[in-house]
Scaffold this motif. Structure first.
Motif, PDB file in Angstrom:
ATOM      1  N   LEU A 285       0.814  -1.222   0.000  1.00 32.25           N
ATOM      2  CA  LEU A 285       0.000   0.000   0.000  1.00 32.25           C
ATOM      3  C   LEU A 285       0.849   1.275   0.000  1.00 32.25           C
ATOM      4  O   LEU A 285       0.358   2.342  -0.363  1.00 32.25           O
ATOM      5  N   SER A 286       2.113   1.155   0.425  1.00 33.96           N
ATOM      6  CA  SER A 286       2.944   2.368   0.470  1.00 33.96           C
ATOM      7  C   SER A 286       4.084   2.332  -0.551  1.00 33.96           C
ATOM      8  O   SER A 286       5.066   3.044  -0.406  1.00 33.96           O
ATOM      9  N   LEU A 287       3.961   1.522  -1.581  1.00 36.16           N
ATOM     10  CA  LEU A 287       5.004   1.483  -2.615  1.00 36.16           C
ATOM     11  C   LEU A 287       5.002   2.790  -3.420  1.00 36.16           C
ATOM     12  O   LEU A 287       3.961   3.435  -3.570  1.00 36.16           O
ATOM     13  N   PRO A 288       6.167   3.150  -3.975  1.00 29.46           N
ATOM     14  CA  PRO A 288       6.238   4.375  -4.781  1.00 29.46           C
ATOM     15  C   PRO A 288       5.676   4.144  -6.187  1.00 29.46           C
ATOM     16  O   PRO A 288       6.425   3.974  -7.145  1.00 29.46           O
ATOM     17  N   VAL A 289       4.349   4.096  -6.297  1.00 25.66           N
ATOM     18  CA  VAL A 289       3.721   3.864  -7.602  1.00 25.66           C
ATOM     19  C   VAL A 289       2.813   5.040  -7.935  1.00 25.66           C
ATOM     20  O   VAL A 289       2.479   5.837  -7.057  1.00 25.66           O
ATOM     21  N   ASP A 290       2.413   5.131  -9.192  1.00 22.42           N
ATOM     22  CA  ASP A 290       1.490   6.207  -9.570  1.00 22.42           C
ATOM     23  C   ASP A 290       0.060   5.855  -9.166  1.00 22.42           C
ATOM     24  O   ASP A 290      -0.696   6.708  -8.729  1.00 22.42           O
ATOM     25  N   ILE A 291      -0.286   4.567  -9.373  1.00 26.59           N
ATOM     26  CA  ILE A 291      -1.690   4.160  -9.164  1.00 26.59           C
ATOM     27  C   ILE A 291      -1.731   2.965  -8.208  1.00 26.59           C
ATOM     28  O   ILE A 291      -1.115   1.929  -8.474  1.00 26.59           O
ATOM     29  N   LEU A 292      -2.453   3.135  -7.114  1.00 26.08           N
ATOM     30  CA  LEU A 292      -2.609   2.048  -6.143  1.00 26.08           C
ATOM     31  C   LEU A 292      -4.027   1.491  -6.279  1.00 26.08           C
ATOM     32  O   LEU A 292      -4.997   2.247  -6.234  1.00 26.08           O
ATOM     33  N   LYS A 308       0.742   6.852   4.641  1.00 26.90           N
ATOM     34  CA  LYS A 308       1.898   6.193   4.008  1.00 26.90           C
ATOM     35  C   LYS A 308       1.731   6.015   2.503  1.00 26.90           C
ATOM     36  O   LYS A 308       2.662   5.616   1.805  1.00 26.90           O
ATOM     37  N   VAL A 309       0.534   6.309   2.004  1.00 28.69           N
ATOM     38  CA  VAL A 309       0.287   6.113   0.567  1.00 28.69           C
ATOM     39  C   VAL A 309       1.122   7.109  -0.234  1.00 28.69           C
ATOM     40  O   VAL A 309       1.137   8.299   0.048  1.00 28.69           O
ATOM     41  N   ARG A 310       1.859   6.584  -1.253  1.00 27.03           N
ATOM     42  CA  ARG A 310       2.686   7.479  -2.067  1.00 27.03           C
ATOM     43  C   ARG A 310       2.128   7.626  -3.487  1.00 27.03           C
ATOM     44  O   ARG A 310       2.684   8.328  -4.323  1.00 27.03           O
ATOM     45  N   ALA A 311       1.033   6.904  -3.781  1.00 21.67           N
ATOM     46  CA  ALA A 311       0.453   6.957  -5.128  1.00 21.67           C
ATOM     47  C   ALA A 311      -0.244   8.301  -5.357  1.00 21.67           C
ATOM     48  O   ALA A 311      -0.631   8.975  -4.407  1.00 21.67           O
ATOM     49  N   LYS A 312      -0.392   8.655  -6.648  1.00 20.25           N
ATOM     50  CA  LYS A 312      -1.137   9.877  -6.970  1.00 20.25           C
ATOM     51  C   LYS A 312      -2.626   9.573  -7.115  1.00 20.25           C
ATOM     52  O   LYS A 312      -3.468  10.453  -6.990  1.00 20.25           O
ATOM     53  N   VAL A 313      -2.906   8.309  -7.439  1.00 25.30           N
ATOM     54  CA  VAL A 313      -4.307   7.895  -7.627  1.00 25.30           C
ATOM     55  C   VAL A 313      -4.562   6.619  -6.826  1.00 25.30           C
ATOM     56  O   VAL A 313      -3.767   5.679  -6.882  1.00 25.30           O
ATOM     57  N   VAL A 314      -5.648   6.590  -6.055  1.00 18.58           N
ATOM     58  CA  VAL A 314      -6.085   5.343  -5.409  1.00 18.58           C
ATOM     59  C   VAL A 314      -7.367   4.920  -6.122  1.00 18.58           C
ATOM     60  O   VAL A 314      -8.340   5.680  -6.183  1.00 18.58           O
TER      61      VAL A 314
END
Ligand code: NAD
Length: 412
Positions: A285-292, A308-314
């Motif tokens: 859930l806290s990986l450095p991705v664009d979309i979670l 902790k969320v690093r995504a731009k979009v959930v």
């Protein structure tokens, strides 16, 4: 049991609060709000069924019919030991919103049987499924309430249900249930529909946010929804860098092929043992991705881990994967939350297409089904996006407004 009851109650209260808040913002009067909140009908039945050892056992069951302004009630039937009345009502309420968001001519319904399918033989599950239909036969039907599969129910269970329904009625009625096997009038494309519909919405969103360069995706859950979402996202050019199932996941910043991971799992491997870096479901859930993409369970993002969320979009492919606190935190921090009532509505959309085919007695090719699915998903996305931009409100609020506007305009 108390805990389960209070979970169900919490879920119902939060669905009702969301409707009330949206309706109050829209300046609807109190009686209209009550009509949007109260279920029109609630059917409760005790199912007494003979077990394989000859003893009789009783199972509680429910069918909630929330709002039929837009059409017959529509929604799945879940088999779960912790299913309770309030949960069924909450899910029926959300189905009214989801069907309206997708522009389908349906109201919201939901069914549940308090049973642990793991503890019963196939024959016992068949008898329970048939007994549910026997008890509900007069309150369901193709123009009244159209059940479908949900948690722990599948095409086989639906085949028993539709068979029982047709036996009692004495005529064929393929449009009385959806999610049937293709051989019994099911639709091609239904299995992949939820994942495929989600990818259509994601593509439409990425087009709007072209400056953001959204490319990398992490998917939690590798079941029907998560697997097909990951597979189809990979096929259209997204870089799926992490996938997981209940036992954990794998992360590879160079990208994974979901089909290869699935093959590995089929041969007896664990998703988390696939070549790459092992990650827990919490770490994913806290990986450095664009979309979670939470595509497994409800409430996985909450007040303790949302920061902790690093995504731009959930992208909510599961039903209710964010608690209210997580949703508010992410929205405040400009993380786009694509709501479940839009993101995962591909399943009910193809159920609708199955119903139309069943009523017409004419079946479409998979390409026709997929193209109608795309048209429906993109249209639903555009309406919500437009409102969200015009009124500077999060997509979830826009989705509820779009849905409530449609429902209220059909209420007489
Ligand atoms: P499924 O049973 O096919 O798959 C669930 C997946 O989640 C499995 O891979 C399982 O291993 C994984 N999982 C279980 N516990 C987990 C955990 N703690 N952490 C991470 N992964 C975990 O279910 P599904 O049909 O894919 O449904 C998933 C979600 O999507 C549910 O919220 C469901 O209500 C929702 N949904 C499903 C559909 C549909 O058409 N199937 C449609 C709309 C919404």
């Amino acid at each position: 049991m108390e805990d389960t009851k209070s979970q169900g109650k919490k879920m119902l209260e939060s669905a009702q609060a969301l409707i009330r808040r949206t309706a109050e913002n829209m300046k609807l009067d109190e009686d209209t709000i009550r009509r949007l909140i109260e279920p029109e009908f609630f059917h409760e039945a005790s199912l007494t069924v003979t077990m394989d050892d000859g003893k009789k056992k009783v199972f509680k069951s429910w069918r909630a019919q929330h709002n039929s302004a837009l059409g017959p009630y529509k929604g799945g039937v879940r088999f779960h030991p912790e299913t309770v009345r309030d949960e069924v009502q909450a899910l029926a309420t959300l189905m009214s919103i989801k069907c309206a968001v997708a522009g389908l001519p349906y109201g919201g319904g939901k069914g549940g049987i308090a049973i642990d399918p793991k503890k019963h033989s196939k024959a016992e599950i068949e008898r329970v499924s048939r007994m549910f239909v026997k008890k509900m036969v007069n309150v369901i039907g193709e123009n009244l309430d159209v059940p479908a599969p949900d948690v722990n129910t599948n095409a086989e269970i639906i085949s028993w249900m539709v068979d029982e329904y047709q036996n009692i009625k004495g005529y064929k009625s393929p449009a009385s249930f959806t999610g049937k096997p293709v051989s019994m009038g099911g639709s091609l494309g239904r299995t992949e529909a939820t994942g495929r519909g989600g990818v259509f919405v994601l593509q439409a969103l990425v087009e709007k946010l072209s400056k953001e360069k959204l490319k990398t995706v992490a998917v939690q859950g590798f079941g029907n929804v998560g697997y097909f979402f990951a597979k189809l996202a990979h096929e259209v050019g997204f870089k799926v860098v992490a996938v997981s199932d209940s036992r954990g996941g794998v992360y590879d910043e160079k990208g994974l092929d979901p089909v290869a991971v699935k093959e590995f799992k089929k041969k007896g491997g664990q998703v988390s043992d696939y070549p790459g870096k092992k990650v827990t479901n919490e770490e994913l859930l806290s990986l450095p991705v664009d979309i979670l993409v939470p595509a497994a369970l409800e409430n996985v993002l909450h007040e303790k881990n949302a920061s902790k969320v690093r995504a731009k979009v959930v992208f909510e492919m599961a039903n209710g994967p964010l608690t209210q606190e997580a949703y508010e935190y992410l929205s405040k921090n400009n993380i786009i939350v694509v709501p479940d009532v839009l993101a995962n509505s591909g399943g009910v959309t193809v159920s609708y297409l199955e119903w139309v085919q069943g009523k017409a007695g004419y079946w479409w090719s998979e390409e026709e089904v997929n193209s109608r699915l795309k048209e429906t998903m993109v249209r639903a996305f555009e309406a919500i996006w437009k409102k969200s931009v015009a009124e500077k409100i999060p997509m979830k609020q826009a989705a509820f407004e779009v849905a409530i506007e449609k429902i209220v305009s059909a209420m007489v």
